[in-house]
Scaffold this motif. Sequence first.
Motif, PDB file in Angstrom:
ATOM      1  N   ASP A 277     113.475  15.748  82.974  1.00  0.00           N
ATOM      2  CA  ASP A 277     113.172  15.245  81.673  1.00  0.00           C
ATOM      3  C   ASP A 277     112.925  15.727  80.641  1.00  0.00           C
ATOM      4  O   ASP A 277     111.964  16.959  80.877  1.00  0.00           O
ATOM      5  CB  ASP A 277     111.800  14.188  82.272  1.00  0.00           C
ATOM      6  CG  ASP A 277     111.119  13.526  81.200  1.00  0.00           C
ATOM      7  OD1 ASP A 277     111.941  13.001  80.266  1.00  0.00           O
ATOM      8  OD2 ASP A 277     110.276  13.188  81.101  1.00  0.00           O
ATOM      9  N   LEU A 278     113.604  15.619  79.704  1.00  0.00           N
ATOM     10  CA  LEU A 278     113.664  16.862  78.489  1.00  0.00           C
ATOM     11  C   LEU A 278     113.273  15.931  77.372  1.00  0.00           C
ATOM     12  O   LEU A 278     113.977  14.691  76.813  1.00  0.00           O
ATOM     13  CB  LEU A 278     114.834  17.368  78.134  1.00  0.00           C
ATOM     14  CG  LEU A 278     114.978  18.351  76.985  1.00  0.00           C
ATOM     15  CD1 LEU A 278     113.950  19.772  77.401  1.00  0.00           C
ATOM     16  CD2 LEU A 278     116.217  18.758  76.877  1.00  0.00           C
TER      17      LEU A 278
ATOM     18  N   GLN B  27     105.186  18.899  83.837  1.00  0.00           N
ATOM     19  CA  GLN B  27     105.368  19.215  82.631  1.00  0.00           C
ATOM     20  C   GLN B  27     105.229  20.573  82.052  1.00  0.00           C
ATOM     21  O   GLN B  27     104.079  21.090  82.023  1.00  0.00           O
ATOM     22  CB  GLN B  27     105.044  18.245  81.417  1.00  0.00           C
ATOM     23  CG  GLN B  27     105.595  16.539  81.771  1.00  0.00           C
ATOM     24  CD  GLN B  27     105.337  15.538  80.907  1.00  0.00           C
ATOM     25  OE1 GLN B  27     104.486  15.976  80.176  1.00  0.00           O
ATOM     26  NE2 GLN B  27     106.255  14.617  80.701  1.00  0.00           N
TER      27      GLN B  27
ATOM     28  N   LEU C  95     121.621  18.837  80.982  1.00  0.00           N
ATOM     29  CA  LEU C  95     121.549  19.412  79.659  1.00  0.00           C
ATOM     30  C   LEU C  95     123.010  19.542  79.633  1.00  0.00           C
ATOM     31  O   LEU C  95     123.702  20.423  80.048  1.00  0.00           O
ATOM     32  CB  LEU C  95     120.863  20.727  79.604  1.00  0.00           C
ATOM     33  CG  LEU C  95     120.704  21.328  78.448  1.00  0.00           C
ATOM     34  CD1 LEU C  95     119.596  20.380  77.745  1.00  0.00           C
ATOM     35  CD2 LEU C  95     119.739  22.702  78.306  1.00  0.00           C
TER      36      LEU C  95
ATOM     37  N   ILE D 168     112.206  24.374  85.304  1.00  0.00           N
ATOM     38  CA  ILE D 168     111.668  23.933  83.961  1.00  0.00           C
ATOM     39  C   ILE D 168     112.101  24.926  82.881  1.00  0.00           C
ATOM     40  O   ILE D 168     112.447  24.422  81.601  1.00  0.00           O
ATOM     41  CB  ILE D 168     110.191  23.805  84.166  1.00  0.00           C
ATOM     42  CG1 ILE D 168     109.722  22.639  85.005  1.00  0.00           C
ATOM     43  CG2 ILE D 168     109.370  23.716  82.889  1.00  0.00           C
ATOM     44  CD1 ILE D 168     108.356  22.634  85.422  1.00  0.00           C
TER      45      ILE D 168
ATOM     46  N   THR E 280     109.826  19.486  75.740  1.00  0.00           N
ATOM     47  CA  THR E 280     108.881  19.219  76.843  1.00  0.00           C
ATOM     48  C   THR E 280     109.928  19.082  77.891  1.00  0.00           C
ATOM     49  O   THR E 280     110.753  18.258  77.856  1.00  0.00           O
ATOM     50  CB  THR E 280     107.910  18.106  76.742  1.00  0.00           C
ATOM     51  OG1 THR E 280     107.036  18.489  75.644  1.00  0.00           O
ATOM     52  CG2 THR E 280     107.226  18.249  77.992  1.00  0.00           C
ATOM     53  N   ALA E 281     109.864  19.951  79.245  1.00  0.00           N
ATOM     54  CA  ALA E 281     110.732  19.527  80.145  1.00  0.00           C
ATOM     55  C   ALA E 281     109.669  19.648  81.235  1.00  0.00           C
ATOM     56  O   ALA E 281     108.694  19.881  81.516  1.00  0.00           O
ATOM     57  CB  ALA E 281     111.423  20.778  80.441  1.00  0.00           C
TER      58      ALA E 281
ATOM     59  N   ASP F 212     109.624  19.213  86.031  1.00  0.00           N
ATOM     60  CA  ASP F 212     110.368  19.444  87.328  1.00  0.00           C
ATOM     61  C   ASP F 212     110.347  18.144  87.980  1.00  0.00           C
ATOM     62  O   ASP F 212     109.918  17.133  87.754  1.00  0.00           O
ATOM     63  CB  ASP F 212     109.595  20.551  87.965  1.00  0.00           C
ATOM     64  CG  ASP F 212     108.238  20.327  88.471  1.00  0.00           C
ATOM     65  OD1 ASP F 212     107.818  19.332  88.271  1.00  0.00           O
ATOM     66  OD2 ASP F 212     107.676  21.341  88.794  1.00  0.00           O
TER      67      ASP F 212
ATOM     68  N   PRO G  83     116.041  25.369  81.098  1.00  0.00           N
ATOM     69  CA  PRO G  83     116.439  24.707  79.768  1.00  0.00           C
ATOM     70  C   PRO G  83     115.656  25.099  78.501  1.00  0.00           C
ATOM     71  O   PRO G  83     116.149  25.200  77.204  1.00  0.00           O
ATOM     72  CB  PRO G  83     116.252  23.208  80.436  1.00  0.00           C
ATOM     73  CG  PRO G  83     116.105  23.198  81.735  1.00  0.00           C
ATOM     74  CD  PRO G  83     115.619  24.670  82.086  1.00  0.00           C
ATOM     75  N   LEU G  84     114.451  25.132  78.500  1.00  0.00           N
ATOM     76  CA  LEU G  84     113.547  25.616  77.453  1.00  0.00           C
ATOM     77  C   LEU G  84     113.912  26.979  76.829  1.00  0.00           C
ATOM     78  O   LEU G  84     113.875  26.880  75.692  1.00  0.00           O
ATOM     79  CB  LEU G  84     112.071  25.467  77.906  1.00  0.00           C
ATOM     80  CG  LEU G  84     111.638  24.176  78.436  1.00  0.00           C
ATOM     81  CD1 LEU G  84     110.004  24.371  78.949  1.00  0.00           C
ATOM     82  CD2 LEU G  84     111.504  23.157  77.201  1.00  0.00           C
TER      83      LEU G  84
ATOM     84  N   VAL H  92     118.564  18.943  84.308  1.00  0.00           N
ATOM     85  CA  VAL H  92     117.304  18.891  83.714  1.00  0.00           C
ATOM     86  C   VAL H  92     116.523  17.687  84.280  1.00  0.00           C
ATOM     87  O   VAL H  92     117.369  16.468  84.025  1.00  0.00           O
ATOM     88  CB  VAL H  92     117.494  18.993  82.331  1.00  0.00           C
ATOM     89  CG1 VAL H  92     117.990  18.054  81.536  1.00  0.00           C
ATOM     90  CG2 VAL H  92     115.950  19.275  81.625  1.00  0.00           C
TER      91      VAL H  92
ATOM     92  N   ALA I 103     120.080  16.004  76.400  1.00  0.00           N
ATOM     93  CA  ALA I 103     119.886  15.715  78.007  1.00  0.00           C
ATOM     94  C   ALA I 103     120.273  14.328  78.230  1.00  0.00           C
ATOM     95  O   ALA I 103     119.900  13.311  77.330  1.00  0.00           O
ATOM     96  CB  ALA I 103     118.367  15.888  78.499  1.00  0.00           C
TER      97      ALA I 103
END
Length: 161
Positions: free
Chosen positions: A128-129, A150, A104, A51, A142-143, A145, A54-55, A126, A99
Amino acid sequence: MKISPKRQHSIDLIFPIALFFVFAASALMVLILAADLYSSAGKQQQKKEEIYTPLSYLSEKIRQNDTGGAIRIIRLEDTDCLSIAADYDGTVYYTYIYAFENMLKELFVPEHADVSPGSGTDLMPVQDLQMEELSPGLFRFTAADSDHQQVSVIIAQRSQP
């Protein structure tokens, strides 16, 4: 006076052997529990990296390229995309981060180039981004796992658009 030999009992042999097996079984149980704890800690760390990496990458890209109006979120063929504009020797280039197919991706192209989401370079997996621009210069990413938990991060540009 005659000293009689000591009589041997079967318990004299069985007790040390039983004590050894109890000790060995206890040591084995502690080892198994420690291995299980280590494994679960490793899985939790991997989910956090899934999670937060990527953020963190998106946050760092915004901080690196924080110039007036250079960063915005656009749609690239039904995909939300972080667009970063930069001027190199009078030519404008764009870096797109997005994404696509659970990866990503990053794409660096000149201003009027044709782009498609599949042509970017894979950076990291990733799940869900989601990207949104809350107001000019204020972004929320928002990402999620693999367990669909989230995490969101809100980043503000320091420069004025």
